[in-house]
Design a protein around this motif. Structure first.
Motif, PDB file in Angstrom:
ATOM      1  N   HIS A   3       0.843  -1.184   0.000  1.00 15.78           N
ATOM      2  CA  HIS A   3       0.000   0.000   0.000  1.00 15.78           C
ATOM      3  C   HIS A   3       0.884   1.242   0.000  1.00 15.78           C
ATOM      4  N   PHE A   4       0.267   2.415  -0.218  1.00 11.53           N
ATOM      5  CA  PHE A   4       0.974   3.685  -0.052  1.00 11.53           C
ATOM      6  C   PHE A   4       0.159   4.548   0.894  1.00 11.53           C
ATOM      7  N   LEU A   5       0.424   4.371   2.184  1.00  7.75           N
ATOM      8  CA  LEU A   5      -0.301   5.078   3.232  1.00  7.75           C
ATOM      9  C   LEU A   5       0.548   6.173   3.867  1.00  7.75           C
ATOM     10  N   LYS A   6       1.871   5.978   3.816  1.00  3.09           N
ATOM     11  CA  LYS A   6       2.826   6.941   4.353  1.00  3.09           C
ATOM     12  C   LYS A   6       3.977   7.087   3.367  1.00  3.09           C
ATOM     13  N   VAL A 120      -4.299   3.504  -1.479  1.00  6.33           N
ATOM     14  CA  VAL A 120      -3.486   4.710  -1.595  1.00  6.33           C
ATOM     15  C   VAL A 120      -4.092   5.807  -0.726  1.00  6.33           C
ATOM     16  N   ASN A 121      -3.270   6.410   0.101  1.00  2.99           N
ATOM     17  CA  ASN A 121      -3.684   7.538   0.927  1.00  2.99           C
ATOM     18  C   ASN A 121      -3.652   8.802   0.072  1.00  2.99           C
ATOM     19  N   LEU A 127      -1.279  12.878   7.236  1.00  5.41           N
ATOM     20  CA  LEU A 127      -0.279  12.883   6.175  1.00  5.41           C
ATOM     21  C   LEU A 127      -0.920  13.132   4.812  1.00  5.41           C
ATOM     22  N   HIS A 128      -0.083  13.596   3.875  1.00  3.80           N
ATOM     23  CA  HIS A 128      -0.512  13.785   2.485  1.00  3.80           C
ATOM     24  C   HIS A 128       0.627  13.281   1.587  1.00  3.80           C
ATOM     25  N   PRO A 129       0.858  11.977   1.556  1.00  7.13           N
ATOM     26  CA  PRO A 129       2.069  11.444   0.903  1.00  7.13           C
ATOM     27  C   PRO A 129       2.126  11.614  -0.606  1.00  7.13           C
TER      28      PRO A 129
END
Length: 316
Positions: A3-6, A120-121, A127-129
């Protein structure tokens, strides 16, 4: 499942590959770009309204060959109390991935825990990665050969003015450690960096703490880049009057920008509120790279989506 959370969800070895892919997608915007998500369907869940996030992800998914399914929470059973766990498990049976713009970081974490597909965050209050990767890409374009020239950022100084306990400030704290950028936060003492991001930074860079000052002139000295964000984010409206009063000394003005390096640039994740966190004179100046920055959301997010999609295929 990846995933892309951070910002730290890609390893130091993987990050240059993501940036190189984003630079390639930008070069191939003429329509000759590859379509690694051909035939896939990705959900886009919005707890918060959006302009740049919605458009860049929706267009990016289409250009990668995927179908974007936009889901406002008030049009789903989430609004009637269905649990995130149940929602995520159902969506995981229909979709190939999820893009989520929401409030608490725990919401994207829980979707990732239960969905069984890449998540995906696209923004949380913490956060706003995706934004920060696009911002770093923009810095590399301005100070290097292209957005993948990460070596050009080593030792550069970026100053963030305003709410230093916000998602963008938190993301810059992590980005500084990941990309070798000196990040200085500057704002009212009551809006200094929080304990959670300090602990996060210490995990990836033992011994480091967020650099913070309440003195704008001290902060901006020697700055290569200046960054600010709105003083009242979605969800903070009840605190608007107090925030505006406390932040007033940290407005980015033309006079303040003159104290940075002559070749310095100004960034803002938008939407901007001229006359509050930044003056219109700065927004309209040659130092402002707002629209390059906004465009780069598209290219960077395509790279993130494409890589997560590839990893998901390999896991199946």
């Amino acid at each position: 499942m990846r995933h892309f959370l951070k910002e730290t969800d890609f390893s130091p070895a993987e990050i240059p590959l993501i940036f190189s892919m984003a630079a390639e997608f930008k070069r191939l915007r003429d329509g000759s770009y590859p379509k690694p998500l051909e035939g896939q369907s990705w959900g886009m869940i919005f707890y918060k309204n959006s302009t740049r996030t919605r458009i860049s992800f929706e267009v990016g998914l289409r250009e990668l060959g995927a179908h974007a399914v936009r889901l406002d929470t008030n049009a789903t059973q989430i609004s009637r109390g269905e649990s995130i766990e149940d929602t995520a498990k159902v969506m995981g049976r229909y979709l190939h991935g999820l893009v989520i713009r929401t409030y608490g970081q725990e919401i994207v974490d829980e979707f990732a825990q239960h969905a069984g597909i890449p998540v995906v965050n696209a923004l949380t209050d913490y956060l706003h990665p995706c934004q920060i990767y696009a911002d770093v890409f923009t810095l590399a374009e301005k100070f290097g050969e292209d957005g993948a020239d990460l070596a050009s950022l080593k030792g550069r100084k970026l100053v963030f003015f305003g709410d230093c306990n916000s998602n963008m400030a938190n993301s810059w704290v992590l980005a500084g450690a990941l990309f070798g950028i000196e990040v200085v936060l500057c704002g009212p003492p009551s809006f200094g960096p929080g304990k959670e991001i300090a602990a996060e930074l210490a995990r990836i860079a033992p011994g480091k703490t967020p650099a913070f000052t309440e003195n704008p002139e001290e902060a901006i000295e020697g700055a290569d880049a200046v960054y600010t964000d709105v003083w009242v984010s979605m969800g903070d409206e009840e605190e608007a009057a107090a925030r505006l009063k406390a932040m007033r000394p940290y407005s980015v003005t033309a006079d303040l920008m003159k104290k940075a390096k002559p070749e310095s640039i100004f960034l803002h994740c938008m939407p901007a509120h001229p006359g509050e966190e930044v003056t219109q004179e700065v927004l309209s100046s040659e130092k402002s790279v707002l629209f390059d920055e906004a465009e780069n959301r598209l290219h960077m997010q395509k790279a993130i989506l494409a890589q997560l999609g590839e990893w998901a295929k390999q896991e199946k």
